[in-house]
Motif scaffolding. Structure first.
Motif, mmCIF file in Angstrom:
data_model
loop_
_atom_site.group_PDB
_atom_site.id
_atom_site.type_symbol
_atom_site.label_atom_id
_atom_site.label_comp_id
_atom_site.label_asym_id
_atom_site.label_seq_id
_atom_site.Cartn_x
_atom_site.Cartn_y
_atom_site.Cartn_z
ATOM 1 N N VAL A 1 0.852 -1.185 0.000
ATOM 2 C CA VAL A 1 0.000 0.000 0.000
ATOM 3 C C VAL A 1 0.889 1.237 0.000
ATOM 4 C CG1 VAL A 1 -1.806 1.248 1.234
ATOM 5 C CG2 VAL A 1 -1.761 -1.259 1.290
ATOM 6 N N PRO A 2 0.753 2.095 -1.010
ATOM 7 C CA PRO A 2 1.591 3.294 -1.061
ATOM 8 C C PRO A 2 1.307 4.223 0.122
ATOM 9 C CG PRO A 2 0.446 2.934 -3.156
ATOM 10 C CD PRO A 2 -0.132 1.985 -2.163
ATOM 11 N N ASN A 3 2.361 4.753 0.704
ATOM 12 C CA ASN A 3 2.210 5.649 1.847
ATOM 13 C C ASN A 3 1.443 6.917 1.492
ATOM 14 O OD1 ASN A 3 3.433 4.010 3.756
ATOM 15 N ND2 ASN A 3 5.463 4.778 3.271
ATOM 16 N N PHE A 4 1.576 7.412 0.250
ATOM 17 C CA PHE A 4 0.835 8.621 -0.116
ATOM 18 C C PHE A 4 -0.670 8.392 0.019
ATOM 19 C CE2 PHE A 4 0.716 6.617 -4.327
ATOM 20 C CZ PHE A 4 -0.587 6.884 -4.727
ATOM 21 N N LEU A 5 -1.106 7.148 -0.169
ATOM 22 C CA LEU A 5 -2.517 6.827 -0.020
ATOM 23 C C LEU A 5 -2.895 6.759 1.463
ATOM 24 C CD1 LEU A 5 -5.127 5.932 -1.559
ATOM 25 C CD2 LEU A 5 -4.399 3.601 -1.037
ATOM 26 N N LEU A 6 -2.084 6.060 2.243
ATOM 27 C CA LEU A 6 -2.369 5.927 3.677
ATOM 28 C C LEU A 6 -2.387 7.271 4.381
ATOM 29 C CD1 LEU A 6 -0.180 2.831 4.596
ATOM 30 C CD2 LEU A 6 -2.661 2.909 4.295
ATOM 31 N N ASN B 1 -3.157 10.181 3.111
ATOM 32 C CA ASN B 1 -4.071 11.145 2.507
ATOM 33 C C ASN B 1 -5.293 11.322 3.411
ATOM 34 O OD1 ASN B 1 -5.956 12.542 0.932
ATOM 35 N ND2 ASN B 1 -5.147 11.668 -0.961
ATOM 36 N N SER B 2 -5.371 12.453 4.079
ATOM 37 C CA SER B 2 -6.475 12.711 5.010
ATOM 38 C C SER B 2 -7.709 13.258 4.302
ATOM 39 C CB SER B 2 -6.024 13.685 6.093
ATOM 40 O OG SER B 2 -5.652 14.921 5.511
#
Length: 113
Positions: free
Chosen positions: A31-36, A38-39
């Protein structure tokens, strides 16, 4: 009594895997961190994105319909539709309609635009 050195050498754990080898049993999806991080999008939209990644990485190409996504996630098709709209609005996916009776082409943007 356990020595201080032994206690310090043993890391405390708060998650333990029990059973089959977690990696070889059913695979895993990165899972890409930019997705996790993203608030601005809901956890449901994040899960839909991850499920699309899972399908693509499993078979190198995939044709998951919204019904399949809903069944795999344990939610309604309407919920999945809303999450897809949210991902599209956030610029995380693009959808190209291919015509009547044909599946849509989803593009997952792996970089934030």
């Amino acid at each position: 009594m356990e020595s201080i050195g032994s206690a310090l050498a043993r890391p405390d754990r708060n998650i333990i895997f029990d059973g089959e080898d977690i990696i070889t049993k059913r695979g895993y999806t990165l899972v890409p961190n930019f997705l996790l991080n993203n608030s601005k999008i809901s956890s449901g939209a994040k899960l839909v994105y991850v499920m699309l990644l899972k399908y693509a990485w499993e078979k190198d190409c995939c044709f998951p319909g919204q019904l399949r996504l809903a069944e795999d996630m344990g939610v309604s098709e309407r919920y999945v539709h809303g999450c897809i709209k949210e991902l599209r609005k956030a610029g995380l996916i693009s959808i190209k309609r291919r015509g009547l009776g044909k599946s849509n082409l989803y593009t997952l943007h792996l970089r934030v635009h």
